[in-house]
Design an enzyme around this catalytic site. Structure first.
Site, PDB file in Angstrom:
ATOM      1  N   GLU A   1      -1.029   9.564   5.365  1.00  7.15           N
ATOM      2  CA  GLU A   1      -2.202   9.648   6.242  1.00  7.15           C
ATOM      3  C   GLU A   1      -1.750   9.773   7.706  1.00  7.15           C
ATOM      4  O   GLU A   1      -1.892   8.847   8.500  1.00  7.15           O
ATOM      5  CB  GLU A   1      -3.101   8.427   6.001  1.00  7.15           C
ATOM      6  CG  GLU A   1      -3.616   8.388   4.559  1.00  7.15           C
ATOM      7  CD  GLU A   1      -4.240   7.045   4.138  1.00  7.15           C
ATOM      8  OE1 GLU A   1      -4.465   6.178   5.012  1.00  7.15           O
ATOM      9  OE2 GLU A   1      -4.500   6.875   2.931  1.00  7.15           O
TER      10      GLU A   1
ATOM     11  N   HIS B   1      -0.687   3.763   4.580  1.00 11.46           N
ATOM     12  CA  HIS B   1      -0.378   4.755   3.544  1.00 11.46           C
ATOM     13  C   HIS B   1       0.345   5.927   4.208  1.00 11.46           C
ATOM     14  O   HIS B   1      -0.190   6.552   5.118  1.00 11.46           O
ATOM     15  CB  HIS B   1      -1.654   5.227   2.840  1.00 11.46           C
ATOM     16  CG  HIS B   1      -2.320   4.135   2.064  1.00 11.46           C
ATOM     17  ND1 HIS B   1      -3.683   3.919   2.073  1.00 11.46           N
ATOM     18  CD2 HIS B   1      -1.793   3.182   1.250  1.00 11.46           C
ATOM     19  CE1 HIS B   1      -3.960   2.876   1.293  1.00 11.46           C
ATOM     20  NE2 HIS B   1      -2.841   2.412   0.793  1.00 11.46           N
ATOM     21  N   ALA B   2       1.551   6.208   3.725  1.00 16.61           N
ATOM     22  CA  ALA B   2       2.469   7.113   4.423  1.00 16.61           C
ATOM     23  C   ALA B   2       1.889   8.495   4.726  1.00 16.61           C
ATOM     24  O   ALA B   2       2.091   9.035   5.808  1.00 16.61           O
ATOM     25  CB  ALA B   2       3.743   7.254   3.601  1.00 16.61           C
TER      26      ALA B   2
ATOM     27  N   GLU C   1     -11.813   5.188   7.731  1.00 19.58           N
ATOM     28  CA  GLU C   1     -11.287   6.355   7.015  1.00 19.58           C
ATOM     29  C   GLU C   1     -11.624   7.536   7.917  1.00 19.58           C
ATOM     30  O   GLU C   1     -12.789   7.906   8.033  1.00 19.58           O
ATOM     31  CB  GLU C   1     -11.966   6.513   5.646  1.00 19.58           C
ATOM     32  CG  GLU C   1     -11.678   5.397   4.659  1.00 19.58           C
ATOM     33  CD  GLU C   1     -10.301   5.522   4.005  1.00 19.58           C
ATOM     34  OE1 GLU C   1      -9.611   6.536   4.239  1.00 19.58           O
ATOM     35  OE2 GLU C   1      -9.918   4.609   3.264  1.00 19.58           O
TER      36      GLU C   1
ATOM     37  N   HIS D   1      -7.139   4.449   8.378  1.00 24.27           N
ATOM     38  CA  HIS D   1      -6.738   5.230   7.201  1.00 24.27           C
ATOM     39  C   HIS D   1      -7.342   6.632   7.267  1.00 24.27           C
ATOM     40  O   HIS D   1      -8.042   6.975   8.196  1.00 24.27           O
ATOM     41  CB  HIS D   1      -7.239   4.540   5.921  1.00 24.27           C
ATOM     42  CG  HIS D   1      -6.585   3.219   5.666  1.00 24.27           C
ATOM     43  ND1 HIS D   1      -5.546   3.052   4.789  1.00 24.27           N
ATOM     44  CD2 HIS D   1      -6.823   1.986   6.182  1.00 24.27           C
ATOM     45  CE1 HIS D   1      -5.173   1.796   4.774  1.00 24.27           C
ATOM     46  NE2 HIS D   1      -5.928   1.119   5.611  1.00 24.27           N
TER      47      HIS D   1
ATOM     48  N   ARG E   1       2.583   7.904  -0.683  1.00 27.29           N
ATOM     49  CA  ARG E   1       1.564   6.968  -0.211  1.00 27.29           C
ATOM     50  C   ARG E   1       2.104   5.544  -0.032  1.00 27.29           C
ATOM     51  O   ARG E   1       1.801   4.858   0.935  1.00 27.29           O
ATOM     52  CB  ARG E   1       0.424   6.959  -1.230  1.00 27.29           C
ATOM     53  CG  ARG E   1      -0.634   5.872  -1.059  1.00 27.29           C
ATOM     54  CD  ARG E   1      -1.614   5.935  -2.233  1.00 27.29           C
ATOM     55  NE  ARG E   1      -2.455   4.755  -2.346  1.00 27.29           N
ATOM     56  CZ  ARG E   1      -3.675   4.645  -1.854  1.00 27.29           C
ATOM     57  NH1 ARG E   1      -4.201   5.625  -1.156  1.00 27.29           N
ATOM     58  NH2 ARG E   1      -4.387   3.545  -2.041  1.00 27.29           N
TER      59      ARG E   1
END
Length: 390
Positions: free
Chosen positions: A160, A157-158, A354, A282, A215
């Protein structure tokens, strides 16, 4: 722009909040879909300047609690502002404690490949939608041909940005501590690590040039003007066909429609006999998740559970930061995820991290926190990899 942190206290609040957000163009940070909002769980919403007042008065009217997180523009400028230190000439001067653009990361990869030919091999698994190469670094001592392997990807996801920062940190630490740190030496002698610092290259570049909170990938949709697919919902496993192309969690027109997902899946399928762990990095939430994502069910592989426990304990030992761990579905049911796909394709250990934080800075984690975040995550990843040797 503002980020609202909203806490719906009861079912009535939840219904009201879903209705309010349904009528506004907002960027949901957490959870990433309005259908997943439930009582007493915080909701982080990024709202542009023109809508701030509107959301403020609607929440007040409904008596729903909220706070502002931060002034986004100021935080963004801190991270993308010009620094003389960004213009690096050599790997020795490369600063791992700032965020780097795609071009800088790719030059760094070439440099690592040239400077450490005994431990590093660089190759491309394919091309992105916009034609950029999808580079991967293979780390490990070239001792025997059929070593077990660990795959680590970052930047699916861009927005992050801490992800690519961690992948670079991992490579730096692995190489610099080889022959000094006994655990790392054993890992690189006995395993290969495939590290992909930026999975979603087009999206990551777009998050630097145009929209910091982008994202998805950047593929075009023929029916709608909206671009991109959620690269973590596009895998060929319990794939969803329902979300709208303009949603941040759009699964795509069909599984593996995204060239980035297709290329990585092809590589993993080809090497699945050797790849024993799949790790995807992530942000944000401070969690370590394993399959399944698409259903509330425990996986039969209990070694994943104990590996997660060990990893979280190792992470905690650095700075006392607590991560929750468990099946991904307990926090967010989603189909087409890479960890479910990896597990279903015979990779026994499949994890999604995460990273920090839990929402104060959200996707704008300050550069001053890159070092501690990467240091603690490094311990967790080493714990998972060490488990493979047992």
């Amino acid at each position: 722009d503002q980020v609202f942190r909203i806490t719906p206290g009861n079912d009535e609040d939840v219904r009201a909040l879903k209705k309010i957000l349904g009528h506004m163009k907002v960027d949901l940070w957490q959870p990433n879909s309005a259908s997943l909002i439930h009582q007493n769980a915080t909701v982080d919403v990024h709202v542009n300047r023109n809508d701030t007042q509107g959301l403020h008065s609607r929440l007040k009217q409904e008596r729903i609690d909220y706070v502002f997180i931060s002034n986004l523009q100021k935080e963004i400028e801190k991270q993308t502002g010009y620094r003389s230190s960004r213009k690096r000439r050599s790997e020795a001067q490369y600063d791992y404690e700032v965020y780097h653009s795609l071009e800088e990361i790719q030059s760094w990869m070439f440099e690592m490949n040239q400077t450490h030919p005994d431990l590093v091999d660089m190759f491309s698994v394919g091309k992105s939608y916009e034609g950029r190469p999808l580079y991967v670094l293979q780390l490990g001592k070239r001792s025997r041909p059929q070593k077990k392997a660990v795959w680590i990807d970052c930047g699916v996801h861009a927005r992050e940005w801490i992800g690519p920062a961690f992948c670079q940190w991992f490579v730096k630490e692995a190489i610099s501590s080889y022959q000094y740190d006994s655990v790392m030496t054993r890992l690189l002698d006995q395993l290969n690590f495939y590290v992909m610092p930026v999975f979603n290259v087009d999206g990551y570049r777009f998050s630097w040039t145009t929209d910091r909170f982008w994202r998805k990938t950047r593929s075009k949709n023929h029916k709608f003007h909206c671009r991109g697919v959620d690269a973590n919902r596009n895998w060929k496993v319990k794939w969803c066909a329902s979300s709208h192309p303009c949603d941040d969690t759009y699964c795509g027109p069909y599984p593996e429609s995204e060239p980035e997902v297709k290329a990585v899946a092809k590589f993993l399928r080809k090497h699945k006999k050797r790849i024993k762990a799949y790790i995807s990095i992530h942000a944000y939430a401070q969690m370590l998740l394993y399959p399944y994502s698409y259903k509330y069910a425990t996986i039969p592989n209990f070694s994943c559970v104990s590996a997660a426990q060990n990893a979280v304990t190792a992470l905690y030992s650095a700075y006392g930061v607590r991560y929750r761990y468990g099946p991904a579905s307990t926090t967010l049911v989603s189909s087409g995820s890479s960890i479910d796909w990896a597990y279903r394709n015979g990779i026994p250990y499949a994890f999604a991290f995460e990273l920090r934080d839990t929402g104060y800075f959200g996707f704008l984690l300050p550069e001053s926190l890159i070092n501690p975040t990467c240091t603690e995550t490094m311990r967790a990843v080493k714990a998972i990899a060490s488990g493979l040797l047992k």
